[in-house]
Design a protein around this motif. Sequence first.
Motif, PDB file in Angstrom:
ATOM      1  N   LEU A  94     105.126  29.602  71.757  1.00 54.72           N
ATOM      2  CA  LEU A  94     106.421  30.200  71.473  1.00 54.72           C
ATOM      3  C   LEU A  94     107.383  29.716  72.542  1.00 54.72           C
ATOM      4  CD1 LEU A  94     105.457  33.871  70.635  1.00 54.72           C
ATOM      5  CD2 LEU A  94     106.036  32.058  69.038  1.00 54.72           C
ATOM      6  N   ASN A  95     108.383  28.943  72.086  1.00 53.44           N
ATOM      7  CA  ASN A  95     109.348  28.367  73.023  1.00 53.44           C
ATOM      8  C   ASN A  95     108.657  27.496  74.075  1.00 53.44           C
ATOM      9  OD1 ASN A  95     111.392  29.669  71.687  1.00 53.44           O
ATOM     10  ND2 ASN A  95     111.343  31.463  73.023  1.00 53.44           N
ATOM     11  N   ASP A 160     107.869  35.345  80.462  1.00 49.28           N
ATOM     12  CA  ASP A 160     108.811  34.773  79.501  1.00 49.28           C
ATOM     13  C   ASP A 160     108.166  34.616  78.123  1.00 49.28           C
ATOM     14  OD1 ASP A 160     110.746  34.680  81.424  1.00 49.28           O
ATOM     15  OD2 ASP A 160     110.343  32.588  81.976  1.00 49.28           O
ATOM     16  N   SER A 164     109.109  36.569  74.681  1.00 52.77           N
ATOM     17  CA  SER A 164     109.397  35.928  73.395  1.00 52.77           C
ATOM     18  C   SER A 164     108.527  36.510  72.298  1.00 52.77           C
ATOM     19  CB  SER A 164     109.176  34.418  73.508  1.00 52.77           C
ATOM     20  OG  SER A 164     110.026  33.859  74.485  1.00 52.77           O
ATOM     21  N   HIS A 167     109.827  39.961  71.377  1.00 54.40           N
ATOM     22  CA  HIS A 167     111.008  39.929  70.524  1.00 54.40           C
ATOM     23  C   HIS A 167     110.640  39.556  69.092  1.00 54.40           C
ATOM     24  CE1 HIS A 167     113.905  40.809  73.599  1.00 54.40           C
ATOM     25  NE2 HIS A 167     113.539  39.786  74.350  1.00 54.40           N
TER      26      HIS A 167
END
Length: 270
Positions: A94-95, A160, A164, A167
């Motif tokens: 993710l990201n 982080d 993510s 969210h």
Amino acid sequence: MKSILNRRNVALSGGPSRLLAVAHDAATQRTAAASDAAAHDPHAASASGSPADSVVEIESRAEPAAGATLPGEGASGPRPVSTLHAVPVMPAHLNGRPVQIADGAAFEALRAADELTTFRVYRCFAYTVSLFFHPPTLGYFVALHQESVLWRALKANDLDAAGSAFHLMQEQATRLADGETRRAQLVAQNAELARLIEESETQAERLRVDLQRHSEQEQTVTGRQHQVRKEVAQLEAQRIAAQAQLNKAHRALHQLKVATSEGVPHLHAR
């Protein structure tokens, strides 16, 4: 031999050639012929030279041509297949940050042992998204519960990536609760409409009562006015009759006064 060398030169110059197949076929035939000749006449075989040496020489000369790429065959021939190598399986990202599926039983055990610190909690009706921190391993867990029952759990190595994932699960829980949100809104709207309908019906009932009372009062007033007018008419008739009687009495009284005055002598003043 000259024919074979000429074909080799043609292949090296770019022309089509089948040198490899011809060389091997010729070598095979010559080896078989040399073997038959040696079996019948050993001296002839030694005089004519070693067939194996000739085969090796032909094959060595034909080798470069076999490796050359032919223009006609390069486009239509099968392409070489690359060697397969083992590729390590990477977790989902993710990201660009690693996030893995967590073991549900292990996560529940850590939570039951009170080894997780709660960082964030998002609650939407029956769905709850939580972000936990595991101090011993410096790891993070993101869990989605439905009616307090674990549905999904993810594990991340940094905050982080865990944020993510949190969210994403938050958006998922919101989408899943869209029906619940709409249902709650409709229940409230229906209750408001029912209240307004009840108030309207109550107000309408009051207005109907007021109208009925007004109508009844109007009938009462109308009847009273009729009765009053009737009584006024009767009283007016009585007044007229009494006035006439009074006038008659006044005339009679006047006549009596006149008659009485006639019997009194007139006295002259001195």
